[in-house]
Design an enzyme around this catalytic site. Sequence first.
Site, short mmCIF file in Angstrom:
data_model
loop_
_atom_site.label_atom_id
_atom_site.label_comp_id
_atom_site.label_asym_id
_atom_site.label_seq_id
_atom_site.Cartn_x
_atom_site.Cartn_y
_atom_site.Cartn_z
N LYS A 190 0.84 -1.20 0.00
CA LYS A 190 0.00 0.00 0.00
C LYS A 190 0.88 1.25 0.00
O LYS A 190 0.62 2.20 -0.74
CB LYS A 190 -0.92 0.01 1.23
CG LYS A 190 -2.12 -0.91 1.08
CD LYS A 190 -2.87 -1.12 2.39
CE LYS A 190 -3.96 -2.16 2.20
NZ LYS A 190 -4.54 -2.66 3.44
N GLN A 206 -4.87 -1.35 9.53
CA GLN A 206 -4.80 -2.68 8.95
C GLN A 206 -5.43 -3.71 9.90
O GLN A 206 -5.05 -3.78 11.07
CB GLN A 206 -3.33 -3.04 8.67
CG GLN A 206 -3.13 -4.37 7.99
CD GLN A 206 -3.68 -4.40 6.56
OE1 GLN A 206 -3.48 -3.47 5.77
NE2 GLN A 206 -4.40 -5.47 6.23
N ASP A 252 -11.36 3.17 4.09
CA ASP A 252 -11.76 1.76 3.99
C ASP A 252 -13.27 1.61 3.94
O ASP A 252 -13.78 0.54 3.60
CB ASP A 252 -11.26 1.00 5.24
CG ASP A 252 -10.12 0.06 4.92
OD1 ASP A 252 -9.92 -0.25 3.72
OD2 ASP A 252 -9.43 -0.37 5.87
#
Length: 298
Positions: A54, A98, A121
């Site tokens: 990422k 994460q 997200d």
Amino acid sequence: MTAELIDGKAFAASLRDKVAILAATFESKAMRKAGLAVVLVGDDPASHVYVRSKGQQTVAAGMASFEHRLSHTASEDELLALIDKLNQDRFVDGILVQLPLPDHMDEQKVIAAINPDKDVDGFHVINAGRLAVGLPGFVPCTPLGCVMLLKDRLGSLAGLDAVVIGRSNIVGKPMAQLLIAESCTVTVAHSRTKNLPDVVRRADIVVAAVGRAEMVKGDWIKPGATVIDVGINRLPPEPGADKGRLVGDVDFTGASAVAGAITPVPGGVGPMTIAVLLRNALVAAYRNEGLKLPADAI
Ligand code: NDP
């Protein structure tokens, strides 16, 4: 094989190119780069690989990447304090924590601490609610990537019968909401669904997000249907190999003899997830600076 391959890798590359162009425009207007912060807690090896990837792709798209690593012994309060700091930081447009988090942390509480306007997200309940009622917000990256692939292949999805197998908060449920918004007739199947093969046989669009290797068989697929395989499963290694093959939730050989189009694993949905994350971070940056993105630009 009769099905056309849906090349998620190529689509993701072209999406990243568009993001990079708009990121450069953003930088010239805002006099700063769009910024994405990624927080990793603990030492899960797969999470380390994702976070590194990422970070690299964020920088390659011309955005700033801020990586924060906490030890697996860090307390939930330490993580919440870091999120609070990132919420206040005007150089941080998007925040991604994460998952999975260590067992001593409450995932829902941590996600709830992220400013919904930086929740790239799309996991915050405010963004889930916005999606449900059709307000602009952030949509989870994997299902949004699936819809992009479907629209690229089929154009309008209106009136099509779609079956989503899986009802998780990060894939199945938002996928169903997005397909409803595209005017599909949507069925959501799960582990308690009766006669799953018959349910899937009705579908013009099948989205498999189950986590069971090659569960969806070729004879479950309606001829000509479009199959989106979200699953990522590693088979046990063949004798002499140190790693098993990656496969999806769909029996690719069987399904591709019947379907009209299908995503491969790897190279289908997988590459879309990070590309859409970059897209969401850029959208967050434009919104945070009150700048207008050209309509349908990404
Ligand atoms: P979850 O485990 O959270 O959800 C799985 C869903 O599948 C559940 O709703 C479950 O039903 C359903 N299910 C389980 N067994 C069956 C069965 N026998 N028949 C029908 N339904 C069943 O998984 P995720 O949604 O997080 O992920 C799904 C897959 O997608 C995984 O392989 C994951 O690795 C992959 N994935 C890939 C991503 C990518 O970037 N390509 C990103 C995210 C996930 P119930 O609710 O009843 O338990």
